[in-house]
Design an enzyme around this catalytic site. Structure first.
Site, mmCIF file in Angstrom:
data_model
loop_
_atom_site.group_PDB
_atom_site.id
_atom_site.type_symbol
_atom_site.label_atom_id
_atom_site.label_comp_id
_atom_site.label_asym_id
_atom_site.label_seq_id
_atom_site.Cartn_x
_atom_site.Cartn_y
_atom_site.Cartn_z
ATOM 1 N N CYS A 80 -93.876 -117.287 78.428
ATOM 2 C CA CYS A 80 -95.067 -117.979 77.924
ATOM 3 C C CYS A 80 -95.553 -119.039 78.932
ATOM 4 O O CYS A 80 -96.078 -118.666 79.969
ATOM 5 C CB CYS A 80 -94.783 -118.543 76.542
ATOM 6 S SG CYS A 80 -96.301 -118.819 75.615
ATOM 7 N N HIS A 172 -92.016 -114.956 73.284
ATOM 8 C CA HIS A 172 -90.800 -115.788 73.295
ATOM 9 C C HIS A 172 -89.563 -114.961 72.937
ATOM 10 O O HIS A 172 -89.174 -114.922 71.768
ATOM 11 C CB HIS A 172 -90.955 -116.940 72.289
ATOM 12 C CG HIS A 172 -91.908 -117.987 72.748
ATOM 13 N ND1 HIS A 172 -91.497 -119.145 73.380
ATOM 14 C CD2 HIS A 172 -93.249 -118.047 72.682
ATOM 15 C CE1 HIS A 172 -92.545 -119.879 73.674
ATOM 16 N NE2 HIS A 172 -93.631 -119.238 73.267
ATOM 17 N N GLU A 174 -86.591 -115.656 73.313
ATOM 18 C CA GLU A 174 -85.485 -116.531 72.873
ATOM 19 C C GLU A 174 -85.569 -116.835 71.379
ATOM 20 O O GLU A 174 -84.661 -117.435 70.817
ATOM 21 C CB GLU A 174 -85.478 -117.831 73.704
ATOM 22 C CG GLU A 174 -86.555 -118.846 73.372
ATOM 23 C CD GLU A 174 -87.957 -118.472 73.867
ATOM 24 O OE1 GLU A 174 -88.149 -117.356 74.373
ATOM 25 O OE2 GLU A 174 -88.864 -119.311 73.707
HETATM 26 N N1 GLN Z 1 -100.347 -122.421 75.714
HETATM 27 C C1 GLN Z 1 -99.229 -122.951 76.432
HETATM 28 C C2 GLN Z 1 -99.589 -123.238 77.874
HETATM 29 O O1 GLN Z 1 -100.401 -122.566 78.465
HETATM 30 C C3 GLN Z 1 -98.045 -122.028 76.397
HETATM 31 C C4 GLN Z 1 -97.480 -121.922 74.998
HETATM 32 C C5 GLN Z 1 -96.042 -121.560 74.945
HETATM 33 O O2 GLN Z 1 -95.320 -121.614 75.919
HETATM 34 N N2 GLN Z 1 -95.610 -121.227 73.765
HETATM 35 O O3 GLN Z 1 -99.028 -124.149 78.420
#
Ligand code: GLN
Length: 191
Positions: A80, A172, A174
């Site tokens: 992410c 995610h 995890e």
């Molecule tokens: N939207 C976040 C970003 O771009 C990422 C969100 C996340 O890691 N769950 O920093």
């Protein structure tokens, strides 16, 4: 000897990654300084807030050491926000990224926190069948270069990719009990 895996511990869901890695039997090291990278076999860039993590990377002088770590062939997994930080380019409130993965990351492509969702991967590499993906303010990975292998897609979009030793997921891994993405970081992934 078991592997030693670092988790970048500036901000984000460090502990959840540590839990999965311990289930897989590896030693976990919190990375906050360049010297923490010494002796590591692999590194996780966790999800969280990429703007906050990027500021931390700048403050701690970690951009170059992380680039060198990946260039040395050590495996890196970005999830992410971590995937955003790996991209060659970032769109929608860009942050400085490491440029280790030949994709453009479009931040917050699915909307805000309330638009979080879980979805099964609809197309995967062998070994990743039935992957369930939790998306929280996830980015979308656009314009993957030739060297980028797509390991899983949801709604046709790449959600897990690999370029040599660099792996990224927009979801995610995890947060589910499925350890396959972390196993991939340890070298046990789709061939
Ligand atoms: N939207 C976040 C970003 O771009 C990422 C969100 C996340 O890691 N769950 O920093």
């Amino acid at each position: 000897m078991g592997q030693r895996v670092g988790i970048l511990a500036i901000q984000g869901d460090v502990e959840a990654h540590a839990r999965v890695l311990r289930v897989l039997g590896v030693e976990v090291v919190a990375v906050r300084h360049a010297f923490d990278l010494d002796g590591l076999d692999a590194l996780v860039l966790p999800g969280g807030e990429s703007t906050t993590i990027a500021k931390g990377l700048e403050r701690l002088g970690l951009y170059e050491p992380l680039e060198a770590f990946a260039a040395s062939g050590k495996r890196v997994l970005g999830t992410c926000a971590g995937a955003v930080l790996l991209a060659r380019e970032v769109e929608n409130h860009p942050v400085r990224s490491l440029g280790l993965l030949d994709v453009v990351a479009l931040r917050n492509a699915y909307g805000s926190q309330v638009d979080s969702f879980e979805a099964p991967a609809d197309e995967t590499a062998p070994g990743f069948e039935g992957l369930s993906c939790v998306f929280i303010r996830a980015p979308r990975l656009l314009d993957p270069g030739e060297g980028v292998e797509v390991l899983a897609r949801v709604d046709g979009w790449p959600v897990a990719v690999r370029q040599r030793n660099v792996i990224a997921t927009t979801f995610h891994p995890e947060l589910t009990s499925d350890t396959r993405v972390h196993a991939c970081l340890l070298g046990d992934g789709p061939a």
